[in-house]
Write an enzyme that holds these catalytic residues in place. Structure first.
Site, PDB file in Angstrom:
ATOM      1  N   LYS A  16       0.595  -2.731 -11.538  1.00  0.00           N
ATOM      2  CA  LYS A  16       2.042  -3.371 -10.773  1.00  0.00           C
ATOM      3  C   LYS A  16       1.694  -4.536 -10.880  1.00  0.00           C
ATOM      4  O   LYS A  16       3.075  -4.810 -11.660  1.00  0.00           O
ATOM      5  CB  LYS A  16       2.009  -2.250  -9.498  1.00  0.00           C
ATOM      6  CG  LYS A  16       3.387  -2.385  -9.006  1.00  0.00           C
ATOM      7  CD  LYS A  16       3.413  -2.019  -7.836  1.00  0.00           C
ATOM      8  CE  LYS A  16       2.505  -2.230  -6.600  1.00  0.00           C
ATOM      9  NZ  LYS A  16       2.442  -2.317  -5.217  1.00  0.00           N
ATOM     10  N   ARG A  89       8.788   1.106   2.255  1.00  0.00           N
ATOM     11  CA  ARG A  89       7.392   1.896   2.821  1.00  0.00           C
ATOM     12  C   ARG A  89       8.004   2.825   3.031  1.00  0.00           C
ATOM     13  O   ARG A  89       6.665   3.012   4.337  1.00  0.00           O
ATOM     14  CB  ARG A  89       6.866   0.852   3.120  1.00  0.00           C
ATOM     15  CG  ARG A  89       5.047   0.271   2.469  1.00  0.00           C
ATOM     16  CD  ARG A  89       4.769  -0.743   2.583  1.00  0.00           C
ATOM     17  NE  ARG A  89       3.523  -1.173   2.548  1.00  0.00           N
ATOM     18  CZ  ARG A  89       2.924  -2.043   1.834  1.00  0.00           C
ATOM     19  NH1 ARG A  89       3.204  -2.833   1.300  1.00  0.00           N
ATOM     20  NH2 ARG A  89       1.617  -2.036   1.698  1.00  0.00           N
ATOM     21  N   ARG A 123     -13.702  -3.798 -10.473  1.00  0.00           N
ATOM     22  CA  ARG A 123     -13.379  -5.275 -10.293  1.00  0.00           C
ATOM     23  C   ARG A 123     -14.739  -5.838  -9.920  1.00  0.00           C
ATOM     24  O   ARG A 123     -15.203  -5.383  -9.211  1.00  0.00           O
ATOM     25  CB  ARG A 123     -12.269  -5.156  -9.253  1.00  0.00           C
ATOM     26  CG  ARG A 123     -11.212  -4.980  -9.847  1.00  0.00           C
ATOM     27  CD  ARG A 123     -10.192  -5.268  -8.738  1.00  0.00           C
ATOM     28  NE  ARG A 123     -10.303  -4.731  -7.565  1.00  0.00           N
ATOM     29  CZ  ARG A 123      -9.303  -4.937  -6.388  1.00  0.00           C
ATOM     30  NH1 ARG A 123      -7.772  -5.186  -7.363  1.00  0.00           N
ATOM     31  NH2 ARG A 123      -9.547  -4.220  -5.604  1.00  0.00           N
ATOM     32  N   ARG A 156     -16.031  -7.628  -4.405  1.00  0.00           N
ATOM     33  CA  ARG A 156     -15.699  -7.661  -3.180  1.00  0.00           C
ATOM     34  C   ARG A 156     -16.077  -6.311  -1.791  1.00  0.00           C
ATOM     35  O   ARG A 156     -15.840  -5.418  -2.621  1.00  0.00           O
ATOM     36  CB  ARG A 156     -14.084  -7.356  -3.274  1.00  0.00           C
ATOM     37  CG  ARG A 156     -13.441  -9.086  -3.554  1.00  0.00           C
ATOM     38  CD  ARG A 156     -11.884  -8.345  -3.514  1.00  0.00           C
ATOM     39  NE  ARG A 156     -11.184  -7.830  -2.923  1.00  0.00           N
ATOM     40  CZ  ARG A 156     -10.312  -7.683  -2.888  1.00  0.00           C
ATOM     41  NH1 ARG A 156      -9.508  -7.899  -4.079  1.00  0.00           N
ATOM     42  NH2 ARG A 156      -9.867  -6.399  -1.890  1.00  0.00           N
ATOM     43  N   ARG A 167      -7.347   3.574   1.481  1.00  0.00           N
ATOM     44  CA  ARG A 167      -5.919   1.838   0.767  1.00  0.00           C
ATOM     45  C   ARG A 167      -5.479   3.293   0.110  1.00  0.00           C
ATOM     46  O   ARG A 167      -4.223   3.454   0.316  1.00  0.00           O
ATOM     47  CB  ARG A 167      -6.570   1.516  -0.076  1.00  0.00           C
ATOM     48  CG  ARG A 167      -7.760   0.352   1.182  1.00  0.00           C
ATOM     49  CD  ARG A 167      -7.119  -1.388   1.167  1.00  0.00           C
ATOM     50  NE  ARG A 167      -7.841  -1.405  -0.840  1.00  0.00           N
ATOM     51  CZ  ARG A 167      -8.788  -1.728  -1.111  1.00  0.00           C
ATOM     52  NH1 ARG A 167      -9.743  -2.415  -0.233  1.00  0.00           N
ATOM     53  NH2 ARG A 167      -8.757  -2.022  -2.216  1.00  0.00           N
TER      54      ARG A 167
HETATM   55  P1  AMP Z   1       0.078  -4.988   0.581  1.00  0.00           P
HETATM   56  O1  AMP Z   1      -0.179  -6.604   0.210  1.00  0.00           O
HETATM   57  O2  AMP Z   1       1.427  -4.935   0.394  1.00  0.00           O
HETATM   58  O3  AMP Z   1      -0.377  -4.408   1.640  1.00  0.00           O
HETATM   59  O4  AMP Z   1       0.345  -5.861   2.381  1.00  0.00           O
HETATM   60  C1  AMP Z   1      -0.294  -6.346   3.568  1.00  0.00           C
HETATM   61  C2  AMP Z   1       0.209  -5.884   4.267  1.00  0.00           C
HETATM   62  O5  AMP Z   1       1.855  -6.372   4.501  1.00  0.00           O
HETATM   63  C3  AMP Z   1       0.647  -4.410   5.137  1.00  0.00           C
HETATM   64  O6  AMP Z   1      -0.379  -3.788   4.912  1.00  0.00           O
HETATM   65  C4  AMP Z   1       1.734  -4.375   6.100  1.00  0.00           C
HETATM   66  O7  AMP Z   1       0.829  -4.731   7.257  1.00  0.00           O
HETATM   67  C5  AMP Z   1       2.703  -5.865   6.021  1.00  0.00           C
HETATM   68  N1  AMP Z   1       3.344  -5.446   4.646  1.00  0.00           N
HETATM   69  C6  AMP Z   1       3.751  -5.886   3.430  1.00  0.00           C
HETATM   70  N2  AMP Z   1       4.783  -5.064   3.340  1.00  0.00           N
HETATM   71  C7  AMP Z   1       6.003  -4.219   4.415  1.00  0.00           C
HETATM   72  C8  AMP Z   1       6.522  -3.569   4.234  1.00  0.00           C
HETATM   73  N3  AMP Z   1       7.515  -3.208   3.496  1.00  0.00           N
HETATM   74  N4  AMP Z   1       6.897  -2.825   5.448  1.00  0.00           N
HETATM   75  C9  AMP Z   1       5.796  -3.152   6.772  1.00  0.00           C
HETATM   76  N5  AMP Z   1       4.990  -3.611   6.467  1.00  0.00           N
HETATM   77  C10 AMP Z   1       4.337  -4.981   5.369  1.00  0.00           C
END
Ligand code: AMP
Length: 211
Positions: A16, A89, A123, A156, A167
């Site tokens: 992505k 989300r 990775r 990692r 995840r």
């Molecule tokens: P990501 O890198 O997209 O996994 O985002 C890291 C963290 O940021 C997530 O685990 C959430 O805690 C927070 N986060 C990112 N995007 C959102 C969203 N749209 N709504 C709520 N929390 C978010």
């Protein structure tokens, strides 16, 4: 001028980030990733960043009121269009978006869980300069050694199969309803993310109807 507001949805390992970068370079659409926006706010210790950190550290979603503040500001600045990544989300976020912005298309990069696990487990990161490799498609010249600094390449800690599967499960739980909503609205196109980067890119732009 091809101004568009799109949402890109894809499991980790679906490529992505790579696709968003290609679209952003080609069409000038802003690539907006909510996770990165939060990380930047945490690094610079803004009030919002400090509040969000409590939830992020626990692996929970940040409450919508903070997410909306950060997202609205970023999207309003993206006057030439945006590629939204990591948002929406949940259904509250979907409705917020619908009320405030026009979304022309939602692209789902589809990859099976097993394929995603295979890619993510391939990775490798350099312990010294942190550069990333992938033994499936971005191999170092010498096994286990960084091309640039000669550092050792390692997996990692959070790239164990168990952690990756956790995840992935979280991704499905969060996005199922959102995907269903955009299918119903007739806005969602599905692209097979198992193809080479260039083919995926071409398929996305053909779905978007841009040149
Ligand atoms: P990501 O890198 O997209 O996994 O985002 C890291 C963290 O940021 C997530 O685990 C959430 O805690 C927070 N986060 C990112 N995007 C959102 C969203 N749209 N709504 C709520 N929390 C978010």
């Amino acid at each position: 001028m091809n101004k568009m507001n799109i949402i890109l949805i894809g499991i980790q390992g679906s490529g992505k980030g790579t696709q968003a970068k290609l679209l952003s370079e080609k069409y000038g659409w802003e690539h907006i990733t909510t996770g990165d926006l939060f990380r930047r706010n945490i690094e610079t210790a803004t009030e919002l960043g400090l509040k969000a950190k409590i939830f992020i550290d626990k692996g929970e979603l940040v409450p919508d009121k903070y997410v909306f503040l950060i997202v609205k500001d970023a999207l309003e600045k993206a006057v030439d269009g945006f590629i939204l990544d990591g948002f929406p989300r949940n259904m509250e976020q979907v409705h917020f978006l619908q009320e405030n912005f026009d979304i022309q298309q939602v692209v789902l990069l589809e990859l099976s869980d097993d394929k995603a696990v295979e890619r993510l487990m391939a990775r490798r990161n350099c312990v010294k300069c942190k550069r990333d490799y992938n033994i499936l498609f971005k191999k170092p010249q010498r096994d286990g050694i960084c091309d640039i600094c000669g550092g050792e390449l390692v997996i990692r800690d959070d790239d164990t199969e168990k952690a990756i599967r956790k995840r992935i499960e979280k991704f499905h739980n969060e996005t199922n309803q959102v995907i269903g909503y955009y299918i119903e609205k007739g806005l969602l196109s599905t692209v097979n993310a198992g193809q080479p980067v260039e083919s995926i890119h071409n398929e996305i732009i053909s779905r978007l109807g841009v040149e």
